[in-house]
Design an enzyme around this catalytic site. Structure first.
Site, PDB file in Angstrom:
ATOM      1  CD  GLN A 140      43.561   5.833  18.690  1.00 18.45           C
ATOM      2  OE1 GLN A 140      43.362   4.626  18.791  1.00 18.45           O
ATOM      3  NE2 GLN A 140      44.699   6.395  19.044  1.00 18.45           N
ATOM      4  CB  CYS A 174      44.844   5.156  15.698  1.00 17.69           C
ATOM      5  SG  CYS A 174      44.430   4.523  14.056  1.00 17.69           S
ATOM      6  NE  ARG A 180      36.915  -1.565  17.822  1.00 19.26           N
ATOM      7  CZ  ARG A 180      38.223  -1.429  17.620  1.00 19.26           C
ATOM      8  NH1 ARG A 180      38.898  -2.324  16.935  1.00 19.26           N
ATOM      9  NH2 ARG A 180      38.873  -0.380  18.112  1.00 19.26           N
ATOM     10  CG  HIS A 209      38.469   4.892  17.177  1.00 18.01           C
ATOM     11  ND1 HIS A 209      38.026   4.367  18.377  1.00 18.01           N
ATOM     12  CD2 HIS A 209      39.610   4.196  16.873  1.00 18.01           C
ATOM     13  CE1 HIS A 209      38.850   3.422  18.774  1.00 18.01           C
ATOM     14  NE2 HIS A 209      39.808   3.293  17.888  1.00 18.01           N
ATOM     15  CG  ASP A 256      43.527   4.856  10.650  1.00 17.35           C
ATOM     16  OD1 ASP A 256      44.104   3.800  10.971  1.00 17.35           O
ATOM     17  OD2 ASP A 256      42.273   4.979  10.698  1.00 17.35           O
ATOM     18  NE  ARG A 303      42.214   3.933  22.607  1.00 15.57           N
ATOM     19  CZ  ARG A 303      41.682   3.027  21.767  1.00 15.57           C
ATOM     20  NH1 ARG A 303      42.380   2.639  20.715  1.00 15.57           N
ATOM     21  NH2 ARG A 303      40.465   2.561  21.954  1.00 15.57           N
TER      22      ARG A 303
HETATM   23  N1  NVA Z   1      40.247   3.345  10.628  1.00  9.93           N
HETATM   24  C1  NVA Z   1      40.602   2.096  11.246  1.00  9.93           C
HETATM   25  C2  NVA Z   1      40.982   2.312  12.671  1.00  9.93           C
HETATM   26  C3  NVA Z   1      41.418   1.078  13.408  1.00  9.93           C
HETATM   27  C4  NVA Z   1      41.734   1.338  14.844  1.00  9.93           C
HETATM   28  C5  NVA Z   1      39.470   1.102  11.124  1.00  9.93           C
HETATM   29  O1  NVA Z   1      38.306   1.493  11.297  1.00  9.93           O
HETATM   30  O2  NVA Z   1      39.732  -0.064  10.826  1.00  9.93           O
HETATM   31  N1   CP Z   2      43.572   1.895  17.672  1.00  8.07           N
HETATM   32  C1   CP Z   2      42.689   0.903  17.937  1.00  8.07           C
HETATM   33  O1   CP Z   2      41.497   1.133  18.214  1.00  8.07           O
HETATM   34  O2   CP Z   2      43.231  -0.341  17.922  1.00  8.07           O
HETATM   35  P1   CP Z   2      42.438  -1.710  17.974  1.00  8.07           P
HETATM   36  O3   CP Z   2      41.658  -1.853  16.692  1.00  8.07           O
HETATM   37  O4   CP Z   2      43.510  -2.743  18.126  1.00  8.07           O
HETATM   38  O5   CP Z   2      41.498  -1.690  19.164  1.00  8.07           O
END
Ligand code: NVA
Ligand code: CP
Length: 303
Positions: free
Chosen positions: A127, A258, A97, A124, A219, A286
């Site tokens: 997801q 999400c 990540r 993502h 989101d 997930r």
């Molecule tokens: N768009 C959000 C998704 C988190 C799971 C982010 O990148 O923070």
């Molecule tokens: N939806 C998602 O990826 O959640 P986290 O940021 O908690 O991993």
């Protein structure tokens, strides 16, 4: 060896097969990853991705090592390529990540083990697998499904739009004009919809977008790494999924997110905690979808 950096790293047939297997194998424990180690390098916070991959790998008999990117030599100038080469000699797979998709791709080019995108600023894909699995638990035929995404055009909307377009669903991505997904994401989605037989529409009008939708999806307004800017919140106000917008979609429409959610921003508390919300089923998925991904990429019969 396969990687999963973006949704299109799997074919449509593979995605559908994975989703079906995930539904059939809920609760499965096996030793498919016995003797194998999954590394997880995270440069951003996570609840779902971190825990679902950890538990998923354990349930398949594997070992997991979580590594905060801050604690690695990357921060002291070791290159992505050297890091990838070294970790490939210890581990059997990696979930990463991070911020830049380009960095993830550079790392992956030097990796000799499967790499899974656990979220970048651009995408993502894990997801999206869980999202499609959730949609398929409510509808048998993707080609008859309409998903309306409302809010910020971001990593989640890009991967959601791609996966829906690939399986022939209809998607309306509804954002303020200045918060549309980037041009490359729009072009990619349109091309996938042509190939997949679905349709993708980019629109600014929430009432129009939600009409006839089977699923509303939103989101956060500020993704990880973004500054909170009051002006952006002001522009996104009309795109909040609240009781009024959900009523315009109808009583059979389901609500997805999400997570993490910010009640009162992108979604009202009444909607996310209400009877049309399926967000926790979506979060649970997930785990199920990623176990199938781990089997596919890291199991002995690697695809
Ligand atoms: N768009 C959000 C998704 C988190 C799971 C982010 O990148 O923070
Ligand atoms: N939806 C998602 O990826 O959640 P986290 O940021 O908690 O991993």
């Amino acid at each position: 060896m396969r990687h999963f950096l973006k949704v299109t790293d799997l074919s449509t047939a593979e995605i559908i097969e994975l989703v079906e297997a995930a539904k059939a194998n809920i609760g499965e424990h096996s030793d498919i990853l016995s003797g194998k180690s999954l590394g997880m390098i995270f440069a951003k916070p996570s609840t779902r991705t971190r825990v679902s991959f950890t538990v998923g790998a354990y349930e398949l008999g594997g070992h997991v090592m979580f590594i905060s990117e801050r604690e690695m030599q990357l921060g002291r100038g070791e290159t992505l390529e050297d890091t990838a080469e070294v970790l490939s000699r210890y581990l059997d797979g990696l979930v990463i990540r991070t911020y830049s998709q380009e960095d993830l791709e550079r790392f992956t080019a030097a990796s000799k083990i499967p790499v899974i995108n656990g979220l970048t600023d651009e995408r993502h894909p894990c997801q999206a697998l869980a999202d499609l699995m959730t949609i398929s638990q409510f509808h048998d035929d993707f080609t008859k499904v309409k998903v309306a995404y409302l809010g910020d055009g971001n990593n989640v909307s890009t991967s959601l739009t791609n996966i829906c377009a690939m399986v022939g669903a209809s998607v309306a991505v509804c954002t303020p004009p200045e918060l549309e997904p980037p041009e490359w994401a729009i072009a990619e989605a349109q091309e996938l919809a042509v190939k997949g037989g679905g349709s993708v529409e980019f629109t600014y009008n929430p009432q129009e977008a939600v009409a006839d939708a089977d699923f509303l999806y939103t989101d956060v307004w500020f993704s990880m790494g973004q500054q909170r800017v009051p002006e952006k919140s002001r522009r996104l106000e009309p795109y909040r999924i609240d009781e009024k917008l959900l009523a315009a979609a109808g009583p059979d429409c389901r609500v997805m997110h999400c997570l993490p959610a910010h009640r009162g921003e992108e979604i009202s508390a009444g909607v996310i905690d209400g009877p049309q919300s399926i967000v926790f089923q979506q979060a649970e998925n997930r785990l199920h979808a990623q176990k199938e991904l781990l089997k596919k990429l890291m199991g002995d019969a690697q695809a």
